[in-house]
Scaffold this motif. Sequence first.
Motif, PDB file in Angstrom:
ATOM      1  N   VAL A   1       7.507  12.361  -1.274  1.00  0.00           N
ATOM      2  CA  VAL A   1       6.918  11.410  -0.325  1.00  0.00           C
ATOM      3  C   VAL A   1       8.007  10.588   0.350  1.00  0.00           C
ATOM      4  N   LYS A   2       7.891  10.454   1.678  1.00  0.00           N
ATOM      5  CA  LYS A   2       8.664   9.485   2.456  1.00  0.00           C
ATOM      6  C   LYS A   2       7.671   8.586   3.173  1.00  0.00           C
ATOM      7  N   ASP A   3       8.091   7.371   3.508  1.00  0.00           N
ATOM      8  CA  ASP A   3       7.158   6.482   4.193  1.00  0.00           C
ATOM      9  C   ASP A   3       7.862   5.718   5.299  1.00  0.00           C
ATOM     10  N   CYS A   4       7.045   5.214   6.225  1.00  0.00           N
ATOM     11  CA  CYS A   4       7.540   4.370   7.304  1.00  0.00           C
ATOM     12  C   CYS A   4       6.388   3.498   7.781  1.00  0.00           C
ATOM     13  N   ALA A   5       6.714   2.545   8.699  1.00  0.00           N
ATOM     14  CA  ALA A   5       5.739   1.514   9.025  1.00  0.00           C
ATOM     15  C   ALA A   5       5.102   1.649  10.392  1.00  0.00           C
ATOM     16  N   ASP A   6       5.637   2.529  11.271  1.00  0.00           N
ATOM     17  CA  ASP A   6       5.094   2.579  12.632  1.00  0.00           C
ATOM     18  C   ASP A   6       5.352   3.954  13.245  1.00  0.00           C
ATOM     19  N   LEU A   7       4.895   4.135  14.488  1.00  0.00           N
ATOM     20  CA  LEU A   7       5.012   5.436  15.142  1.00  0.00           C
ATOM     21  C   LEU A   7       6.462   5.803  15.433  1.00  0.00           C
ATOM     22  N   ASN A   8       7.285   4.815  15.783  1.00  0.00           N
ATOM     23  CA  ASN A   8       8.697   5.114  16.013  1.00  0.00           C
ATOM     24  C   ASN A   8       9.349   5.623  14.734  1.00  0.00           C
ATOM     25  N   GLY A   9       8.995   4.997  13.619  1.00  0.00           N
ATOM     26  CA  GLY A   9       9.500   5.468  12.332  1.00  0.00           C
ATOM     27  C   GLY A   9       9.014   6.866  12.013  1.00  0.00           C
ATOM     28  N   LEU A  10       7.766   7.167  12.384  1.00  0.00           N
ATOM     29  CA  LEU A  10       7.216   8.506  12.169  1.00  0.00           C
ATOM     30  C   LEU A  10       8.029   9.539  12.950  1.00  0.00           C
ATOM     31  N   ARG A  11       8.302   9.241  14.218  1.00  0.00           N
ATOM     32  CA  ARG A  11       9.080  10.194  15.028  1.00  0.00           C
ATOM     33  C   ARG A  11      10.475  10.404  14.440  1.00  0.00           C
ATOM     34  N   ASP A  12      11.110   9.302  14.032  1.00  0.00           N
ATOM     35  CA  ASP A  12      12.460   9.405  13.467  1.00  0.00           C
ATOM     36  C   ASP A  12      12.446  10.198  12.167  1.00  0.00           C
ATOM     37  N   GLN A  13      11.468   9.927  11.318  1.00  0.00           N
ATOM     38  CA  GLN A  13      11.411  10.613  10.021  1.00  0.00           C
ATOM     39  C   GLN A  13      11.174  12.110  10.192  1.00  0.00           C
ATOM     40  N   LEU A  14      10.331  12.484  11.153  1.00  0.00           N
ATOM     41  CA  LEU A  14      10.027  13.907  11.327  1.00  0.00           C
ATOM     42  C   LEU A  14      11.245  14.703  11.779  1.00  0.00           C
ATOM     43  N   GLN A  15      12.224  14.034  12.390  1.00  0.00           N
ATOM     44  CA  GLN A  15      13.452  14.725  12.789  1.00  0.00           C
ATOM     45  C   GLN A  15      14.334  15.035  11.586  1.00  0.00           C
ATOM     46  N   GLN A  16      14.172  14.237  10.499  1.00  0.00           N
ATOM     47  CA  GLN A  16      15.019  14.411   9.320  1.00  0.00           C
ATOM     48  C   GLN A  16      14.253  15.003   8.131  1.00  0.00           C
ATOM     49  N   PHE A  17      12.941  14.825   8.120  1.00  0.00           N
ATOM     50  CA  PHE A  17      12.122  15.163   6.956  1.00  0.00           C
ATOM     51  C   PHE A  17      10.997  16.070   7.439  1.00  0.00           C
TER      52      PHE A  17
ATOM     53  N   PHE B   1       0.839  -1.197   0.000  1.00  0.00           N
ATOM     54  CA  PHE B   1       0.000   0.000   0.000  1.00  0.00           C
ATOM     55  C   PHE B   1       0.875   1.248   0.000  1.00  0.00           C
ATOM     56  N   ARG B   2       1.950   1.240   0.792  1.00  0.00           N
ATOM     57  CA  ARG B   2       2.832   2.397   0.831  1.00  0.00           C
ATOM     58  C   ARG B   2       3.421   2.691  -0.548  1.00  0.00           C
ATOM     59  N   THR B   3       3.832   1.656  -1.224  1.00  0.00           N
ATOM     60  CA  THR B   3       4.417   1.837  -2.558  1.00  0.00           C
ATOM     61  C   THR B   3       3.395   2.429  -3.529  1.00  0.00           C
ATOM     62  N   LEU B   4       2.181   1.864  -3.524  1.00  0.00           N
ATOM     63  CA  LEU B   4       1.146   2.327  -4.449  1.00  0.00           C
ATOM     64  C   LEU B   4       0.720   3.760  -4.130  1.00  0.00           C
ATOM     65  N   CYS B   5       0.502   4.030  -2.846  1.00  0.00           N
ATOM     66  CA  CYS B   5       0.042   5.357  -2.436  1.00  0.00           C
ATOM     67  C   CYS B   5       1.117   6.409  -2.726  1.00  0.00           C
ATOM     68  N   ALA B   6       2.378   6.055  -2.517  1.00  0.00           N
ATOM     69  CA  ALA B   6       3.464   6.987  -2.813  1.00  0.00           C
ATOM     70  C   ALA B   6       3.497   7.322  -4.301  1.00  0.00           C
ATOM     71  N   GLN B   7       3.247   6.315  -5.144  1.00  0.00           N
ATOM     72  CA  GLN B   7       3.214   6.557  -6.592  1.00  0.00           C
ATOM     73  C   GLN B   7       2.096   7.538  -6.958  1.00  0.00           C
ATOM     74  N   TRP B   8       0.922   7.376  -6.347  1.00  0.00           N
ATOM     75  CA  TRP B   8      -0.189   8.298  -6.608  1.00  0.00           C
ATOM     76  C   TRP B   8       0.202   9.730  -6.242  1.00  0.00           C
ATOM     77  N   LEU B   9       0.781   9.875  -5.047  1.00  0.00           N
ATOM     78  CA  LEU B   9       1.105  11.216  -4.554  1.00  0.00           C
ATOM     79  C   LEU B   9       2.247  11.847  -5.347  1.00  0.00           C
ATOM     80  N   GLU B  10       3.242  11.066  -5.705  1.00  0.00           N
ATOM     81  CA  GLU B  10       4.346  11.603  -6.501  1.00  0.00           C
ATOM     82  C   GLU B  10       3.867  12.038  -7.877  1.00  0.00           C
TER      83      GLU B  10
END
Length: 446
Positions: free
Chosen positions: A29-45, A14-23
């Motif tokens: 678009v960046k993606d991750c799988a859980d809340l920890n990934g969300l926190r980490d990504q927001l520090q860099q992105f 789903f992440r791959t397909l949805c990212a293609q739509w948005l791009e």
Amino acid sequence: MIPRILLVDDEPAFRTLCAQWLEAEGYEVKDCADLNGLRDQLQQFDADLVLLDLSLPPHFDPHHTLAALPQFIDRPVIILTGHGERELALEALRQGAWDFLAKPIDPDMLAVVVRRALTKHQLVRELNSLKQRRQPPLASLIGASPSMENIRALVQRIAPTDVRVLVTGPSGTGKEVISRAIHDLSQRARGPFISVHCGAIPAELLESELFGHTRGAFTGADKARDGLLKLADGGTLFLDEIGDMPLAMQVKLLRVLQEGSYYPVGGRSLETIDVRVISATNADLPEKVKRGEFREDLYYRIKGVTIETRPLDERPEDIPLLVSHFLELQARGQPPLRPDTEAFNWFIHRRWPGNVRELKSALDSVAAIARGGVIRLEDIALLYPDAKPGPAQAAAGDSLEAQVRALEIALITEALARHDNNRTHAAQALGLSRQGLLKKIERYGL
């Protein structure tokens, strides 16, 4: 800039397909799988929008995601829901999410909702920026203490004139804020406000920074450059920490103040300017004059009207207002965080040797780790081990009147925040009549 979207979902396909739509819509678009990934990504992105699935590992519990939601609503969050999660999605909206989409996702609907959310968020940011620009200049001078009331009164009196001003006081007490308020209330408000830190620029470069230079004036001067004096023409020049200015530069500045003219470094053509000079220092200039470290004639040229700022420890009644003000600024159009009573007491009665600057830094740090829209003492204790629960203690040396004033302001401010500024409900919570609360609000300038 290309809008940035962060997609959080545990299904890789789903992440791959949805990212293609948005791009395909032109988003990064960046993606991750859980809340920890969300926190980490927001520090860099620095995402402009988050697409967030409710059921995420490791718990796959939508309530767990909902509990974490307040951490991320400083930007639009669009909830992605599965079958039977409509009530949870509505609860997410009540907690500040922008919208929700039910799976399976329709790409056209996704594009519309994302576009509307980004547009609304941009409009909110622009509106907040306009509000700040239209804010009355005195609104930046926060405080209910007698010293702040005196400063506001003095600023109003001297701002329309061209009298030179010297702002003194410890570091971090808001000397530049006062100087900007004077500029914004003056006839020069449409002109520039140019700030220069006299102690932060090496002595050999300060002359060129202030006066500018001609081409070839020194090694590396491959083209002419205007100095800060020229840039400030028609406006205000703010000389911060003027007590650190080298003696050789003091002589040259004195001529500018006396004659309103100067020569750029290496130049032979006299430049004339019309600027108002406001100076600031945390040093004892009369003592520096006695020691021969500051020119007496320059001191009397810049002195004009002197405004003295007081350390925060001497005006604890200002702290609740400053706390509320800084949390409002952090909110960026969202509901601001609020400290509970114990946290408020800690902020009020802790010593702040770095003054307002240190208080703001502490609030920024604590706000970053607070959860659920409330700053609690346990949040503060993660960063400040001295934050212990218990009754509020009066700061040493405070008079009874100052302690009572500070406590009343803190309680009123906290009650107003807790009841969304509803004065009737706040009065009831405080055991006051509405009229009694209004009188106190007026007395303290809240």
